[in-house]
Scaffold this motif. Sequence first.
Motif, PDB file in Angstrom:
ATOM      1  N   ASN A  77       0.819  -1.213   0.000  1.00 26.21           N
ATOM      2  CA  ASN A  77       0.000   0.000   0.000  1.00 26.21           C
ATOM      3  C   ASN A  77       0.854   1.264   0.000  1.00 26.21           C
ATOM      4  OD1 ASN A  77      -2.418  -1.375  -0.058  1.00 26.21           O
ATOM      5  ND2 ASN A  77      -2.728  -1.306   2.137  1.00 26.21           N
ATOM      6  N   GLN A  78       2.026   1.189   0.616  1.00 24.55           N
ATOM      7  CA  GLN A  78       2.925   2.343   0.619  1.00 24.55           C
ATOM      8  C   GLN A  78       3.562   2.542  -0.760  1.00 24.55           C
ATOM      9  OE1 GLN A  78       2.986   4.383   3.330  1.00 24.55           O
ATOM     10  NE2 GLN A  78       1.441   2.927   4.009  1.00 24.55           N
ATOM     11  N   ALA A  79       3.811   1.444  -1.448  1.00 27.09           N
ATOM     12  CA  ALA A  79       4.479   1.516  -2.750  1.00 27.09           C
ATOM     13  C   ALA A  79       3.509   1.811  -3.891  1.00 27.09           C
ATOM     14  CB  ALA A  79       5.210   0.207  -3.025  1.00 27.09           C
ATOM     15  N   TYR A  80       2.286   1.328  -3.773  1.00 27.98           N
ATOM     16  CA  TYR A  80       1.329   1.469  -4.869  1.00 27.98           C
ATOM     17  C   TYR A  80      -0.050   1.776  -4.301  1.00 27.98           C
ATOM     18  CZ  TYR A  80      -1.788   0.182  -8.689  1.00 27.98           C
ATOM     19  OH  TYR A  80      -2.766   0.198  -9.628  1.00 27.98           O
ATOM     20  N   TYR A  81      -0.685   2.812  -4.816  1.00 26.67           N
ATOM     21  CA  TYR A  81      -2.028   3.164  -4.373  1.00 26.67           C
ATOM     22  C   TYR A  81      -2.991   2.946  -5.524  1.00 26.67           C
ATOM     23  CZ  TYR A  81      -6.034   5.697  -2.631  1.00 26.67           C
ATOM     24  OH  TYR A  81      -7.295   6.023  -2.220  1.00 26.67           O
ATOM     25  N   ARG A  82      -3.980   2.113  -5.287  1.00 23.88           N
ATOM     26  CA  ARG A  82      -5.051   1.914  -6.259  1.00 23.88           C
ATOM     27  C   ARG A  82      -6.322   2.485  -5.649  1.00 23.88           C
ATOM     28  NH1 ARG A  82      -8.749  -2.818  -7.989  1.00 23.88           N
ATOM     29  NH2 ARG A  82      -9.263  -2.185 -10.080  1.00 23.88           N
ATOM     30  N   PRO A  83      -6.910   3.483  -6.281  1.00 22.47           N
ATOM     31  CA  PRO A  83      -8.108   4.087  -5.700  1.00 22.47           C
ATOM     32  C   PRO A  83      -9.259   3.081  -5.612  1.00 22.47           C
ATOM     33  CG  PRO A  83      -7.667   4.999  -7.879  1.00 22.47           C
ATOM     34  CD  PRO A  83      -6.551   4.076  -7.556  1.00 22.47           C
ATOM     35  N   ARG A  84     -10.053   3.281  -4.609  1.00 23.31           N
ATOM     36  CA  ARG A  84     -11.234   2.431  -4.458  1.00 23.31           C
ATOM     37  C   ARG A  84     -12.267   2.851  -5.501  1.00 23.31           C
ATOM     38  NH1 ARG A  84     -11.592  -0.686   0.114  1.00 23.31           N
ATOM     39  NH2 ARG A  84      -9.782  -0.485   1.450  1.00 23.31           N
ATOM     40  N   PRO A  85     -13.071   1.910  -5.975  1.00 22.11           N
ATOM     41  CA  PRO A  85     -14.026   2.241  -7.046  1.00 22.11           C
ATOM     42  C   PRO A  85     -14.983   3.371  -6.689  1.00 22.11           C
ATOM     43  CG  PRO A  85     -13.835  -0.130  -6.825  1.00 22.11           C
ATOM     44  CD  PRO A  85     -13.059   0.480  -5.692  1.00 22.11           C
ATOM     45  N   PHE A  86     -15.376   3.490  -5.424  1.00 16.53           N
ATOM     46  CA  PHE A  86     -16.315   4.549  -5.060  1.00 16.53           C
ATOM     47  C   PHE A  86     -15.674   5.933  -5.124  1.00 16.53           C
ATOM     48  CE2 PHE A  86     -14.670   3.157  -0.922  1.00 16.53           C
ATOM     49  CZ  PHE A  86     -14.177   4.358  -0.430  1.00 16.53           C
ATOM     50  N   GLU A  87     -14.347   5.993  -5.182  1.00 14.34           N
ATOM     51  CA  GLU A  87     -13.674   7.280  -5.329  1.00 14.34           C
ATOM     52  C   GLU A  87     -13.766   7.801  -6.756  1.00 14.34           C
ATOM     53  OE1 GLU A  87     -10.180   7.204  -2.010  1.00 14.34           O
ATOM     54  OE2 GLU A  87      -9.828   6.013  -3.824  1.00 14.34           O
ATOM     55  N   THR A 121     -16.155   5.544   4.542  1.00 11.93           N
ATOM     56  CA  THR A 121     -15.324   5.496   3.345  1.00 11.93           C
ATOM     57  C   THR A 121     -13.864   5.243   3.720  1.00 11.93           C
ATOM     58  OG1 THR A 121     -15.051   7.878   3.416  1.00 11.93           O
ATOM     59  CG2 THR A 121     -16.797   7.050   2.038  1.00 11.93           C
ATOM     60  N   PRO A 122     -13.377   4.021   3.539  1.00 11.67           N
ATOM     61  CA  PRO A 122     -11.973   3.739   3.835  1.00 11.67           C
ATOM     62  C   PRO A 122     -11.068   4.537   2.900  1.00 11.67           C
ATOM     63  CG  PRO A 122     -13.120   1.760   3.075  1.00 11.67           C
ATOM     64  CD  PRO A 122     -14.094   2.868   3.046  1.00 11.67           C
ATOM     65  N   ARG A 123      -9.916   4.915   3.391  1.00 11.52           N
ATOM     66  CA  ARG A 123      -8.987   5.722   2.603  1.00 11.52           C
ATOM     67  C   ARG A 123      -7.723   4.989   2.204  1.00 11.52           C
ATOM     68  NH1 ARG A 123     -11.984   8.868   0.111  1.00 11.52           N
ATOM     69  NH2 ARG A 123     -13.437   9.950   1.449  1.00 11.52           N
ATOM     70  N   ASP A 124      -7.603   3.705   2.589  1.00 10.22           N
ATOM     71  CA  ASP A 124      -6.421   2.970   2.186  1.00 10.22           C
ATOM     72  C   ASP A 124      -6.612   2.429   0.771  1.00 10.22           C
ATOM     73  OD1 ASP A 124      -8.406   1.250   3.056  1.00 10.22           O
ATOM     74  OD2 ASP A 124      -7.009  -0.260   3.756  1.00 10.22           O
ATOM     75  N   SER A 125      -5.552   1.907   0.207  1.00  8.44           N
ATOM     76  CA  SER A 125      -5.572   1.395  -1.153  1.00  8.44           C
ATOM     77  C   SER A 125      -6.516   0.197  -1.257  1.00  8.44           C
ATOM     78  CB  SER A 125      -4.155   0.975  -1.552  1.00  8.44           C
ATOM     79  OG  SER A 125      -4.140   0.446  -2.853  1.00  8.44           O
ATOM     80  N   SER A 126      -7.142   0.059  -2.406  1.00  8.71           N
ATOM     81  CA  SER A 126      -8.059  -1.067  -2.585  1.00  8.71           C
ATOM     82  C   SER A 126      -7.334  -2.355  -2.954  1.00  8.71           C
ATOM     83  CB  SER A 126      -9.087  -0.737  -3.663  1.00  8.71           C
ATOM     84  OG  SER A 126      -8.484  -0.665  -4.933  1.00  8.71           O
ATOM     85  N   PHE A 127      -6.063  -2.221  -3.335  1.00  6.08           N
ATOM     86  CA  PHE A 127      -5.288  -3.414  -3.693  1.00  6.08           C
ATOM     87  C   PHE A 127      -3.907  -3.321  -3.089  1.00  6.08           C
ATOM     88  CE2 PHE A 127      -2.367  -5.867  -6.283  1.00  6.08           C
ATOM     89  CZ  PHE A 127      -3.024  -7.068  -6.356  1.00  6.08           C
ATOM     90  N   PRO A 128      -3.413  -4.324  -2.455  1.00  2.98           N
ATOM     91  CA  PRO A 128      -4.071  -5.601  -2.199  1.00  2.98           C
ATOM     92  C   PRO A 128      -5.062  -5.485  -1.047  1.00  2.98           C
ATOM     93  CG  PRO A 128      -1.865  -5.643  -1.293  1.00  2.98           C
ATOM     94  CD  PRO A 128      -2.022  -4.334  -1.994  1.00  2.98           C
TER      95      PRO A 128
END
Length: 124
Positions: free
Chosen positions: A77-87, A97-104
Amino acid sequence: MDAVILLWINSFAGKWPLFDSFMTIAMSDFAIPVALALMALGLWFSGGGEARQRNQRAVLIAVMAILVANVIVFASNQAYYRPRPFEEHQVKLLSYTPRDSSFPSNSAAVVFAMATALSIAGRR
């Protein structure tokens, strides 16, 4: 593809209050960890003699695997941020609304780590 699935699932939000309540509980950040903890607790106290020791060793291995999985998820999550679909899409959220990366996915990583650890420990 994510958007199509998200919008299809979200089209049901707000239509059936009982189903909304169920989904809010089932998809909360606490549902999976609590279910896994209860399963581990049951496994810890199950069996007798040598079987119980094997079960307890399996639970300890699972706990270590979960810790490793959480470290890997945090680093990813620190290296790669994938936005959550609701964003990226306008949807009706049933919870916060969680703010962490959706993957993994942390939940998927924890379930996989526990299942793999218990499977490997069960073979011994």
